[in-house]
Write an enzyme that holds these catalytic residues in place. Structure first.
Site, PDB file in Angstrom:
ATOM      1  N   HIS A 203      -7.292   3.231   1.081  1.00  0.00           N
ATOM      2  CA  HIS A 203      -8.429   2.538   0.462  1.00  0.00           C
ATOM      3  C   HIS A 203      -9.045   1.435   1.321  1.00  0.00           C
ATOM      4  CE1 HIS A 203      -5.456  -0.545  -0.305  1.00  0.00           C
ATOM      5  NE2 HIS A 203      -6.402  -1.377  -0.680  1.00  0.00           N
TER       6      HIS A 203
HETATM    7  N1  UDP Z   1      -0.203   0.792  -6.639  1.00  0.00           N
HETATM    8  C1  UDP Z   1      -0.077   1.272  -7.941  1.00  0.00           C
HETATM    9  N2  UDP Z   1      -0.629   2.491  -8.236  1.00  0.00           N
HETATM   10  C2  UDP Z   1      -1.275   3.246  -7.315  1.00  0.00           C
HETATM   11  C3  UDP Z   1      -1.384   2.751  -5.991  1.00  0.00           C
HETATM   12  C4  UDP Z   1      -0.849   1.516  -5.684  1.00  0.00           C
HETATM   13  O1  UDP Z   1       0.517   0.620  -8.794  1.00  0.00           O
HETATM   14  O2  UDP Z   1      -1.766   4.322  -7.668  1.00  0.00           O
HETATM   15  C5  UDP Z   1       0.362  -0.518  -6.325  1.00  0.00           C
HETATM   16  C6  UDP Z   1       1.282  -0.542  -5.149  1.00  0.00           C
HETATM   17  O3  UDP Z   1       2.578  -0.149  -5.525  1.00  0.00           O
HETATM   18  C7  UDP Z   1       1.209  -1.995  -4.700  1.00  0.00           C
HETATM   19  C8  UDP Z   1      -0.211  -2.368  -5.038  1.00  0.00           C
HETATM   20  O4  UDP Z   1      -0.689  -1.397  -5.962  1.00  0.00           O
HETATM   21  O5  UDP Z   1       2.074  -2.805  -5.457  1.00  0.00           O
HETATM   22  C9  UDP Z   1      -0.993  -2.345  -3.761  1.00  0.00           C
HETATM   23  O6  UDP Z   1      -2.297  -2.397  -4.037  1.00  0.00           O
HETATM   24  P1  UDP Z   1      -3.388  -1.927  -3.002  1.00  0.00           P
HETATM   25  O7  UDP Z   1      -2.814  -0.936  -2.061  1.00  0.00           O
HETATM   26  O8  UDP Z   1      -4.555  -1.545  -3.831  1.00  0.00           O
HETATM   27  O9  UDP Z   1      -3.779  -3.288  -2.287  1.00  0.00           O
HETATM   28  P2  UDP Z   1      -3.297  -4.008  -0.976  1.00  0.00           P
HETATM   29  O10 UDP Z   1      -1.828  -4.259  -1.092  1.00  0.00           O
HETATM   30  O11 UDP Z   1      -3.655  -3.148   0.186  1.00  0.00           O
HETATM   31  O12 UDP Z   1      -4.080  -5.271  -0.972  1.00  0.00           O
END
Ligand code: UDP
Length: 354
Positions: A203
């Site tokens: 994403h």
């Molecule tokens: N996550 C979730 N469901 C999903 C995909 C990700 O609960 O379908 C969780 C993942 O386990 C982590 C968090 O969302 O705890 C990460 O979010 P994301 O990847 O959107 O953001 P980033 O960490 O890159 O800022």
């Protein structure tokens, strides 16, 4: 001490869930929550409040979409209104999203002290919206809760030790969340793929908004799925739109975004994590899975240093080679890189005494 917490995006719900629980247990601390609305689909927002027992937000701003500037500007206006009305003693922000920046900026302009959870992380890539948000938020905060020693060192290098602010190595609240909710992991409805699959997430704007990188990643995912192991991809709504717009076809097991308990279930059973997420890189490690990261930099450098994670950019050949090299390797979490699950209570304690 009256706290006002600003959250709005999926990773912030997961981080806030454990800190809000610790705040409730601290006598003398009370919390109100603003949900900016940055993430609004039920499976990107509501499900986390239900599953993780996050208190219902006191204020729902329902702000999403538009350009970065427009979204941040609208949040700034509405958050300031709430702050003027509620007069909190301190504002609490998480991570690196537009909601983080808008919350910190609104508070700083009103001279309300700001505590930043996940301070000091740097990718050293100013093209990432997250990098801009986190650098500016750190500058406006007077309590900086760093998840790692690397983050502490980054702030020291930027001259924060000379400022009248508190810089604390709290450990990473995401380890608290992973440990707390691991025993409640739950199989996604209808999921029937055997253990050892590749769990992918995609994403980051640097991948989804660049047609060349996006095509190369889609090619790699399709090849891995066809030749190495089934790929399971809970697809972020923004990525889904970008893939359709680019006329690409993902021939892997696409599922809708899952709740956190389902995500943990998948993490526990996969053979490798292939991601461009920040949080998921660490969760792979928490659940002893090797990680391949489709980015050119990471804020979580310690995982690359110990060999638990490898950066492979967006080149199709590099992604396929890294995945085939590492699938089903076991990674050991020594428990010392991210604080071992004590971050939330440490943060609540510091907030009480601030
Ligand atoms: N996550 C979730 N469901 C999903 C995909 C990700 O609960 O379908 C969780 C993942 O386990 C982590 C968090 O969302 O705890 C990460 O979010 P994301 O990847 O959107 O953001 P980033 O960490 O890159 O800022």
């Amino acid at each position: 001490m009256k706290l006002l917490t600003i959250i709005g995006a999926r990773p912030q719900f997961i981080k806030a869930s454990v800190v809000s629980k610790a705040i409730v247990e601290e006598p003398g601390l009370s919390e109100q929550i603003i949900h900016t609305g940055q993430h609004f689909d039920a499976n990107m927002s509501e499900i986390f409040f239900e599953q993780l027992g996050i208190p219902r937000p006191n204020f729902q701003l329902d702000i999403h979409g538009g350009s970065h500037g427009e979204m941040t500007g609208r949040m700034l206006i509405e958050i300031e209104r709430v702050m003027l009305q509620e007069k909190p003693d301190r504002v609490l922000v998480y991570g690196d999203t537009n909601s983080t920046l808008a919350g910190a900026l609104a508070a700083a302009k009103l001279h309300i002290p700001v505590a930043h959870v996940e301070a000091g992380l740097r990718s050293f890539n100013m093209q990432m919206p997250e990098e801009v948000n986190r650098i500016l938020t750190d500058q406006m905060s007077d309590m900086l809760f760093c998840p790692t020693q690397t983050a502490m060192n980054n702030l020291a290098k930027e001259g924060f030790l000379e400022k009248p602010v508190k810089i604390l190595n709290s450990g990473d609240v995401m380890q608290d969340s992973a440990m707390l909710f691991a025993r409640h992991a739950s199989r996604p409805a209808g999921f029937g793929i055997a253990e050892g699959f590749i769990l992918a997430t995609l994403h980051r704007a640097e991948n989804t908004d660049d047609p060349i990188r996006l095509r190369s990643i889609v090619d790699a995912l399709n090849t891995i799925h066809r030749t190495l192991a089934p790929v399971v991809l809970p697809l972020h709504p923004r990525t889904r739109n970008m893939i359709v717009q680019a006329g690409l076809v993902l021939e892997v097991n696409l599922i809708d975004p899952v709740g956190y308990l389902e995500m943990i279930w998948l993490l526990q059973r996969c053979g490798l994590v292939l991601t461009d997420s920040g949080g998921v890189q660490k969760e792979a490690f928490f659940f002893s899975k090797p990680c391949v990261t489709m980015r050119d930099q990471t804020e979580w450098v310690e995982l690359v240093e110990i060999g638990a994670n490898v950066l492979c950019g967006a080149d199709s050949g590099s992604i396929i080679a890294a995945v085939s090299d590492r699938v089903n390797h076991v990674v050991h979490d020594s428990g010392c890189l991210y604080g071992g699950g004590q971050a939330a209570s440490f943060i609540a304690d510091c907030l009480t005494n601030s």
